[in-house]
Every structure is written in C-alpha cells, then in structure tokens.
Design an enzyme around this catalytic site. Structure first.
Site, PDB file in Angstrom:
ATOM      1  N   HIS A 101      -3.836  -5.714   1.913  1.00 25.75           N
ATOM      2  CA  HIS A 101      -3.602  -5.849   3.352  1.00 25.75           C
ATOM      3  C   HIS A 101      -4.241  -7.145   3.811  1.00 25.75           C
ATOM      4  O   HIS A 101      -4.788  -7.891   3.040  1.00 25.75           O
ATOM      5  CB  HIS A 101      -4.302  -4.716   4.123  1.00 25.75           C
ATOM      6  CG  HIS A 101      -3.788  -3.363   3.867  1.00 25.75           C
ATOM      7  ND1 HIS A 101      -2.613  -2.903   4.404  1.00 25.75           N
ATOM      8  CD2 HIS A 101      -4.300  -2.339   3.161  1.00 25.75           C
ATOM      9  CE1 HIS A 101      -2.439  -1.646   4.039  1.00 25.75           C
ATOM     10  NE2 HIS A 101      -3.435  -1.278   3.276  1.00 25.75           N
TER      11      HIS A 101
ATOM     12  N   CYS B  52       0.812  -1.225   0.000  1.00 27.54           N
ATOM     13  CA  CYS B  52       0.000   0.000   0.000  1.00 27.54           C
ATOM     14  C   CYS B  52       0.845   1.276   0.000  1.00 27.54           C
ATOM     15  O   CYS B  52       1.423   1.613  -1.027  1.00 27.54           O
ATOM     16  CB  CYS B  52      -0.992  -0.054   1.159  1.00 27.54           C
ATOM     17  SG  CYS B  52      -2.426   0.987   0.877  1.00 27.54           S
TER      18      CYS B  52
END
Ligand code: GLN
Length: 255
Positions: free
Chosen positions: A203, A97
């Site tokens: 994630h 990310c």
C-alpha cells in the site's frame, strides 16, 4: 494520428478501497496526461458487465475481510474467467492486498471463512495470528516490453495484512523482500506476477513512490491497446517521488 489512449477498469471501487489505494489510479492518470495519453477510468461494481476487451488495465484495491467476502463469489465465477482471458491476451492487472489475495486460489479469512479466488495466481492465502504490518523494500525485476528494456527496480510500500500467502513453486513473485514481511514473513517473496498481471501487498498507495512501476504498467497498457511504444515514455521530473521512496526505504530498514 489519433492520440494514444488507455482504459482502466476499476473493479469494486466502492468495496475494495481502504488505504487510499485509489491514489494508484490518480498516478496512472497523471502520468498519462503528462505525456498526452488519454486515460479513461470506468468503475465496475458487483453485477456490472465486464468483458475481456473492455479495458487495458484491470485494477483491484485492498479491502477489509467483510468487504472481500462480498466480491469473492463473483470473482471466482465469470468475472475471474474474464480477468484470466484479459491477462492471456496481454492485458494488464494491478491488484493490491485484498484484491491480490482474491486473484489467487482464495483467502481463508480471520473468521475461518474461505473466500474463493480466481486462480489467476498459483497462490493460497490463510489469515494467521497477528497482522504483518510495516514498511517494505523489495528488489523487483520487470520484464521487457515494447519500448521498455527489462529493468531491475527497488519498490517500497507499506503492508498491513492478516493473510499469509504461499506461492506454488512455479509461480513468479513480484519481488524479493529486502526489508519487511512480504507474502508470509518467511519465504522472502512478495507479491506475484503472471504475464502483465501484478498482485502485491504494498500500500502507500504503491505507485506515487514507485514511478518506474507506474510507467511499466502504462507501457504495457499501451501495447495492449494496440499502440506499442517505439521509444521510451517521455521522462518526467520524479524528484519528489524519488525522495519519498528514499524516505520510505529508510523507514523499512529502521523498522
Ligand atoms: N483483509 C485482508 C487481510 O487482512 C486484506 C487487507 C488489506 O487489503 N489491507 O489480510
């Protein structure tokens, strides 16, 4: 023969650490230990020395925009050059990310600030209106490594990002989005891969539910450490991991 050993440099573990992404390190460590492979983890923070030969895996987690701003300048300078040299020498990277965004050419965040990146991935990221949030399922091709044939794997994870990432035409993605948004919600691509460097929005943390990817990273790290596998890694009981992945894939399809 000495015990096989890999070294992980955990970059900015104090700043890029949202979403329990440090769980990825725990999985790498655990899967190594289960096979008698030593796994050393060293945090590398702002200003700490880091040279290309210092690690087999460089790890960067996700961050809030304001935390990313603190590390971006350093990453765009000597730190980024060291990471590029590490990758050119067959070193492994996993960046999640915010870390992924900063390994591209940069991220224009929600305040309009341009955070410079390392340029390792031929990609630009700009914060859009609204966040891209939800479960993701990907179709991913992992290239061959010593002791590991090329494999096609399903990856699952959870995404939550304002950034929209656009890959240049020649930049390989990590995978094709089956369900979810991925890099920008429109291109159908998720993440980026250059050599053994992987950037992704997934994630979860990512690795507990994607053990094949974790093992691919371990195999690549062993090769970089000068201990290439001559046979596949010992099979572990991944029943829980596979069940968790199936559940997550079901959620991604239902979202
Ligand atoms: N701050 C970045 C974004 O919103 C990255 C978020 C993250 O790492 N989860 O796009």
């Amino acid at each position: 023969m000495s015990r096989p050993r890999i070294r992980i440099a955990h970059l900015y573990d104090d700043l890029l650490n949202i979403y329990a992404d440090r769980g990825n390190i725990a999985v790498l460590r655990g899967r190594c230990h289960a096979r008698g492979i030593e796994c050393e983890v060293r945090p590398v923070r702002l200003g700490d020395p880091f040279q290309p030969g210092d690690a087999d895996i460089v790890y960067l987690g996700g961050g809030q925009d304001r935390d990313q701003r603190q590390v971006a300048l350093e990453l765009a300078g000597e730190r980024g050059a060291a990471i590029a040299a590490h990758v050119a020498a067959g070193g492994v990277v996993l960046a999640v990310c915010g870390g992924y965004q900063l390994l591209g050419r940069g991220y224009t965040d929600a305040s309009g600030t341009h955070q410079p990146g390392t340029g390792l991935f031929a990609a630009d990221t700009v914060a859009g209106h609204g966040r891209l949030i939800g479960n993701v399922e990907l179709d991913c091709h992992l290239p061959e490594l010593p002791g590991v044939p090329a494999t096609r794997v399903q990856l699952v994870g959870f995404e939550n990002h304002a950034g929209r990432t656009t890959l240049d035409a020649g930049q390989e993605p990590l995978g094709r989005v089956v369900h979810g948004f991925g890099n920008d919600g429109t291109s159908g691509w998720e993440g980026a891969r250059t050599g053994r460097a992987i950037g992704t929005y997934l994630h979860g943390p990512l690795l507990p539910r994607n053990p094949e990817l974790a093992d691919w990273l371990v195999a690549a790290a062993l090769d970089h450490a000068g201990q290439p596998l001559d046979e596949p890694l010992a099979v572990l009981d991944d029943a829980l991991e596979v069940a968790a992945r199936e559940r997550a894939a079901g959620r991604a399809r239902a979202d």
